[in-house]
Design a protein around this motif. Sequence first.
Motif, PDB file in Angstrom:
ATOM      1  N   GLY A  92       0.821  -1.196   0.000  1.00  0.00           N
ATOM      2  CA  GLY A  92       0.000   0.000   0.000  1.00  0.00           C
ATOM      3  C   GLY A  92       0.855   1.247   0.000  1.00  0.00           C
ATOM      4  N   ASN A  93       0.294   2.328   0.530  1.00  0.00           N
ATOM      5  CA  ASN A  93       1.010   3.601   0.500  1.00  0.00           C
ATOM      6  C   ASN A  93       1.149   4.224   1.882  1.00  0.00           C
ATOM      7  N   ALA A  94       1.205   3.390   2.912  1.00  0.00           N
ATOM      8  CA  ALA A  94       1.433   3.910   4.263  1.00  0.00           C
ATOM      9  C   ALA A  94       2.757   4.670   4.298  1.00  0.00           C
ATOM     10  N   ALA A  95       2.829   5.642   5.211  1.00  0.00           N
ATOM     11  CA  ALA A  95       4.021   6.486   5.296  1.00  0.00           C
ATOM     12  C   ALA A  95       4.483   6.604   6.741  1.00  0.00           C
ATOM     13  N   GLN A  96       5.725   7.048   6.906  1.00  0.00           N
ATOM     14  CA  GLN A  96       6.295   7.244   8.240  1.00  0.00           C
ATOM     15  C   GLN A  96       7.151   8.508   8.243  1.00  0.00           C
ATOM     16  N   ALA A  97       7.065   9.252   9.351  1.00  0.00           N
ATOM     17  CA  ALA A  97       7.938  10.405   9.577  1.00  0.00           C
ATOM     18  C   ALA A  97       8.730  10.130  10.845  1.00  0.00           C
ATOM     19  N   THR A  98      10.026  10.296  10.795  1.00  0.00           N
ATOM     20  CA  THR A  98      10.866  10.040  11.959  1.00  0.00           C
ATOM     21  C   THR A  98      11.564  11.320  12.400  1.00  0.00           C
ATOM     22  N   GLY A  99      11.677  11.471  13.720  1.00  0.00           N
ATOM     23  CA  GLY A  99      12.379  12.620  14.273  1.00  0.00           C
ATOM     24  C   GLY A  99      11.787  13.950  13.883  1.00  0.00           C
ATOM     25  N   GLY A 100      10.477  13.974  13.631  1.00  0.00           N
ATOM     26  CA  GLY A 100       9.822  15.220  13.253  1.00  0.00           C
ATOM     27  C   GLY A 100      10.000  15.603  11.804  1.00  0.00           C
ATOM     28  N   GLY A 101      10.552  14.710  10.981  1.00  0.00           N
ATOM     29  CA  GLY A 101      10.778  15.006   9.572  1.00  0.00           C
ATOM     30  C   GLY A 101       9.538  14.803   8.721  1.00  0.00           C
ATOM     31  N   ALA A 102       9.729  14.880   7.407  1.00  0.00           N
ATOM     32  CA  ALA A 102       8.628  14.710   6.458  1.00  0.00           C
ATOM     33  C   ALA A 102       8.255  13.237   6.344  1.00  0.00           C
ATOM     34  N   PHE A 103       7.033  12.994   5.897  1.00  0.00           N
ATOM     35  CA  PHE A 103       6.583  11.622   5.683  1.00  0.00           C
ATOM     36  C   PHE A 103       7.175  11.063   4.390  1.00  0.00           C
ATOM     37  N   ALA A 104       7.544   9.781   4.429  1.00  0.00           N
ATOM     38  CA  ALA A 104       8.030   9.072   3.256  1.00  0.00           C
ATOM     39  C   ALA A 104       7.360   7.699   3.231  1.00  0.00           C
ATOM     40  N   THR A 105       7.251   7.115   2.049  1.00  0.00           N
ATOM     41  CA  THR A 105       6.610   5.806   1.915  1.00  0.00           C
ATOM     42  C   THR A 105       7.276   4.799   2.840  1.00  0.00           C
ATOM     43  N   LEU A 106       6.454   4.074   3.554  1.00  0.00           N
ATOM     44  CA  LEU A 106       6.949   3.102   4.536  1.00  0.00           C
ATOM     45  C   LEU A 106       7.188   1.771   3.848  1.00  0.00           C
ATOM     46  N   GLU A 107       8.400   1.234   4.003  1.00  0.00           N
ATOM     47  CA  GLU A 107       8.748  -0.051   3.403  1.00  0.00           C
ATOM     48  C   GLU A 107       9.245  -1.016   4.464  1.00  0.00           C
ATOM     49  N   GLU A 108       8.902  -2.271   4.289  1.00  0.00           N
ATOM     50  CA  GLU A 108       9.376  -3.331   5.169  1.00  0.00           C
ATOM     51  C   GLU A 108      10.860  -3.564   4.881  1.00  0.00           C
ATOM     52  N   ALA A 109      11.692  -3.506   5.918  1.00  0.00           N
ATOM     53  CA  ALA A 109      13.144  -3.565   5.731  1.00  0.00           C
ATOM     54  C   ALA A 109      13.607  -4.857   5.064  1.00  0.00           C
ATOM     55  N   GLY A 110      13.028  -5.993   5.459  1.00  0.00           N
ATOM     56  CA  GLY A 110      13.483  -7.270   4.924  1.00  0.00           C
ATOM     57  C   GLY A 110      13.025  -7.531   3.504  1.00  0.00           C
ATOM     58  N   SER A 111      11.738  -7.327   3.243  1.00  0.00           N
ATOM     59  CA  SER A 111      11.182  -7.647   1.927  1.00  0.00           C
ATOM     60  C   SER A 111      11.286  -6.489   0.948  1.00  0.00           C
ATOM     61  N   GLY A 112      11.425  -5.264   1.466  1.00  0.00           N
ATOM     62  CA  GLY A 112      11.463  -4.096   0.600  1.00  0.00           C
ATOM     63  C   GLY A 112      10.109  -3.694   0.055  1.00  0.00           C
TER      64      GLY A 112
END
Length: 239
Positions: free
Chosen positions: A177-197
């Motif tokens: 899907g198109n879930a996103a994550q922002a870390t440390g107060g930064g901008a949101f970016a597409t969230l990807e699973e580290a292992g599968s990509g």
Amino acid sequence: MMKKIAFAVLALIAGVTNAAELYNNGPVVDATGVSVLGPGATTFGFGAQSGVGNFVADDFNVTAGKSWNVSSLSFFGYQTGAGAFSFTSATWSIVSGADVNSGTVVASGTTGVTNGGLAGYRVTETTLTNKQRGIYKIDADITDITLGSGHYWLTWGLSGTGLSGPWQPPTSDAREGNAAQATGGGAFATLEEAGSGLSVELPFAVNGTVTAVPEPETYAMMLGGLGLIGLARRRARRG
């Protein structure tokens, strides 16, 4: 006769607004009560710790011809090893527009949360009975807001008393899907699973009432019926 008209008008009005779970982006767990890491996946949960500026986001649509009166939001998360519900608040926003970073914030807040119940556990295929990561439904009652038809994003971060997390699991069906994550107060970016990509979707729910926008003919019937009721009352008073 007037009673029949009154009942008809009330039925039309009642048909316009219906209590409902407006949207659910689950599933949270599968039929056996677990959320299993998908093939190639290595991430149990994504950082959603509001205290350090970590937030996640996912989108939803209000369909054309509908208006939502949103009264509460439901999130799903865990704190490793907590052993019980350990969440204290949710910091959230609803953003209108195609892009979560450039859209318009229509509502936001930090809200105390309540325990919506244990949904299940986040596990691997080889640790199906592990209960370290209990996923809880986290309910936040908010000041009612009205959303017209359109595309929206829900962003959220959580706080809790556990030593690890809060962590955000993906949906248990491991769909992209198109879930996103922002870390440390930064901008949101597409969230990807580290292992599968692979990209992911996140479980959440929007609750309240949905209001259909009546057709012009329905408005005319309602107004006509109300007019007849008013005329009958005036005649009764004169009598």
